[in-house]
Design a protein around this motif. Structure first.
Motif, PDB file in Angstrom:
ATOM      1  N   MET A 143       0.820  -1.204   0.000  1.00 48.65           N
ATOM      2  CA  MET A 143       0.000   0.000   0.000  1.00 48.65           C
ATOM      3  C   MET A 143       0.860   1.262   0.000  1.00 48.65           C
ATOM      4  N   PRO A 144       0.533   2.190  -0.902  1.00 50.07           N
ATOM      5  CA  PRO A 144       1.331   3.417  -1.013  1.00 50.07           C
ATOM      6  C   PRO A 144       0.938   4.462   0.037  1.00 50.07           C
ATOM      7  N   VAL A 145       1.260   4.180   1.261  1.00 54.22           N
ATOM      8  CA  VAL A 145       1.003   5.122   2.351  1.00 54.22           C
ATOM      9  C   VAL A 145       2.357   5.431   2.974  1.00 54.22           C
ATOM     10  N   GLU A 146       2.631   6.708   3.171  1.00 56.04           N
ATOM     11  CA  GLU A 146       3.941   7.117   3.662  1.00 56.04           C
ATOM     12  C   GLU A 146       4.302   6.405   4.963  1.00 56.04           C
ATOM     13  N   ASP A 147       3.419   6.439   5.931  1.00 56.81           N
ATOM     14  CA  ASP A 147       3.634   5.772   7.208  1.00 56.81           C
ATOM     15  C   ASP A 147       2.576   4.674   7.281  1.00 56.81           C
ATOM     16  N   TYR A 148       2.955   3.449   6.986  1.00 61.84           N
ATOM     17  CA  TYR A 148       1.968   2.383   6.825  1.00 61.84           C
ATOM     18  C   TYR A 148       1.420   1.907   8.165  1.00 61.84           C
ATOM     19  N   ARG A 149       0.531   2.709   8.701  1.00 61.54           N
ATOM     20  CA  ARG A 149      -0.215   2.345   9.893  1.00 61.54           C
ATOM     21  C   ARG A 149      -1.672   2.306   9.483  1.00 61.54           C
ATOM     22  N   LEU A 150      -2.427   1.406  10.086  1.00 61.01           N
ATOM     23  CA  LEU A 150      -3.825   1.262   9.721  1.00 61.01           C
ATOM     24  C   LEU A 150      -4.609   2.553   9.931  1.00 61.01           C
ATOM     25  N   ASP A 151      -4.217   3.346  10.915  1.00 58.28           N
ATOM     26  CA  ASP A 151      -4.940   4.594  11.163  1.00 58.28           C
ATOM     27  C   ASP A 151      -4.616   5.673  10.144  1.00 58.28           C
ATOM     28  N   ARG A 152      -3.790   5.356   9.157  1.00 56.15           N
ATOM     29  CA  ARG A 152      -3.469   6.300   8.093  1.00 56.15           C
ATOM     30  C   ARG A 152      -4.072   5.894   6.746  1.00 56.15           C
ATOM     31  N   VAL A 153      -4.742   4.747   6.699  1.00 58.06           N
ATOM     32  CA  VAL A 153      -5.287   4.252   5.439  1.00 58.06           C
ATOM     33  C   VAL A 153      -6.662   4.868   5.210  1.00 58.06           C
ATOM     34  N   THR A 154      -6.749   5.739   4.222  1.00 51.92           N
ATOM     35  CA  THR A 154      -8.010   6.390   3.891  1.00 51.92           C
ATOM     36  C   THR A 154      -8.711   5.623   2.771  1.00 51.92           C
ATOM     37  N   ALA A 155      -9.979   5.929   2.565  1.00 49.32           N
ATOM     38  CA  ALA A 155     -10.740   5.297   1.484  1.00 49.32           C
ATOM     39  C   ALA A 155     -10.056   5.519   0.140  1.00 49.32           C
ATOM     40  N   SER A 156      -9.541   6.720  -0.091  1.00 54.33           N
ATOM     41  CA  SER A 156      -8.919   7.020  -1.383  1.00 54.33           C
ATOM     42  C   SER A 156      -7.659   6.199  -1.630  1.00 54.33           C
ATOM     43  N   THR A 157      -7.019   5.711  -0.567  1.00 51.33           N
ATOM     44  CA  THR A 157      -5.858   4.845  -0.717  1.00 51.33           C
ATOM     45  C   THR A 157      -6.236   3.563  -1.468  1.00 51.33           C
ATOM     46  N   LEU A 158      -7.487   3.133  -1.333  1.00 54.93           N
ATOM     47  CA  LEU A 158      -7.959   1.894  -1.957  1.00 54.93           C
ATOM     48  C   LEU A 158      -8.684   2.130  -3.286  1.00 54.93           C
ATOM     49  N   TYR A 159      -8.767   3.367  -3.749  1.00 55.49           N
ATOM     50  CA  TYR A 159      -9.470   3.651  -5.006  1.00 55.49           C
ATOM     51  C   TYR A 159      -8.896   2.841  -6.177  1.00 55.49           C
ATOM     52  N   ALA A 160      -7.595   2.789  -6.314  1.00 55.57           N
ATOM     53  CA  ALA A 160      -6.982   2.074  -7.436  1.00 55.57           C
ATOM     54  C   ALA A 160      -7.346   0.587  -7.408  1.00 55.57           C
ATOM     55  N   ARG A 161      -7.367   0.000  -6.227  1.00 59.37           N
ATOM     56  CA  ARG A 161      -7.717  -1.428  -6.111  1.00 59.37           C
ATOM     57  C   ARG A 161      -9.099  -1.709  -6.659  1.00 59.37           C
ATOM     58  N   TYR A 162     -10.019  -0.781  -6.433  1.00 65.36           N
ATOM     59  CA  TYR A 162     -11.405  -0.997  -6.829  1.00 65.36           C
ATOM     60  C   TYR A 162     -11.794  -0.244  -8.105  1.00 65.36           C
ATOM     61  N   GLY A 163     -10.793   0.252  -8.832  1.00 62.70           N
ATOM     62  CA  GLY A 163     -11.038   0.890 -10.118  1.00 62.70           C
ATOM     63  C   GLY A 163     -11.748   2.235 -10.047  1.00 62.70           C
ATOM     64  N   LEU A 164     -11.504   2.963  -8.962  1.00 62.06           N
ATOM     65  CA  LEU A 164     -12.124   4.287  -8.774  1.00 62.06           C
ATOM     66  C   LEU A 164     -11.082   5.374  -8.983  1.00 62.06           C
ATOM     67  N   THR A 165     -11.540   6.555  -9.331  1.00 65.37           N
ATOM     68  CA  THR A 165     -10.617   7.690  -9.489  1.00 65.37           C
ATOM     69  C   THR A 165     -11.098   8.878  -8.707  1.00 65.37           C
TER      70      THR A 165
END
Length: 146
Positions: free
Chosen positions: A124-146
């Motif tokens: 996951m492309p999150v600077e500090d990979y902590r679960l409390d930093r994962v936003t919905a937009s972080t997963l947009y690419a996985r689900y084909g959203l822009t």
């Protein structure tokens, strides 16, 4: 000195009031929309989500999704589809719902085993990979959203 304590108490009170407003009605409506979408996913046995605001005023969506399979691979697929429902519902909502943190939504098998968003995208492309930093937009690419 008493004046300083009074002002600090007032500032803390104002901060709590702002956080309450941010997590208030729109958060409850959003949480109900997302919960309803997750419950429509085939294989989901239950969903308990809550919204809140962190101490830094970050909007959080967290809770549990009960997965209706004891088979770990099948349960993971159900969790993936449930998270697709979460992210898509937030994406299609009003405002900047992509900035809501969803890293605290976990999938459970039989009330014990859990999945987190880490399993969805180990790189996951999150600077500090902590679960409390994962936003919905972080997963947009996985689900084909822009």
């Amino acid at each position: 000195m008493d004046g300083r304590i009074g002002r600090r108490a007032a500032l803390v009170g104002a901060g709590i009031a702002v956080a309450s407003l941010l997590a208030g009605c729109s958060g409850s409506l959003r949480t109900r929309r997302v919960t309803a979408a997750v419950l429509e996913v085939e294989g989901v046995d239950g969903c308990e989500l809550d919204s809140s605001v962190s101490g830094t005023f970050q909007r959080l969506l967290h809770g549990r999704i009960d997965l209706g399979s004891d088979d770990r691979d099948v349960a993971f697929e159900i969790y993936d589809e449930a998270m697709r429902a979460v992210v898509t519902t937030l994406h299609d909502g009003d405002g900047d719902d992509g900035n809501i943190t969803v890293g605290g939504i976990m999938g459970f098998i039989g009330g014990a085993e859990e999945f987190t968003v880490r399993g969805l995208d180990p790189d996951m492309p999150v600077e500090d990979y902590r679960l409390d930093r994962v936003t919905a937009s972080t997963l947009y690419a996985r689900y084909g959203l822009t």
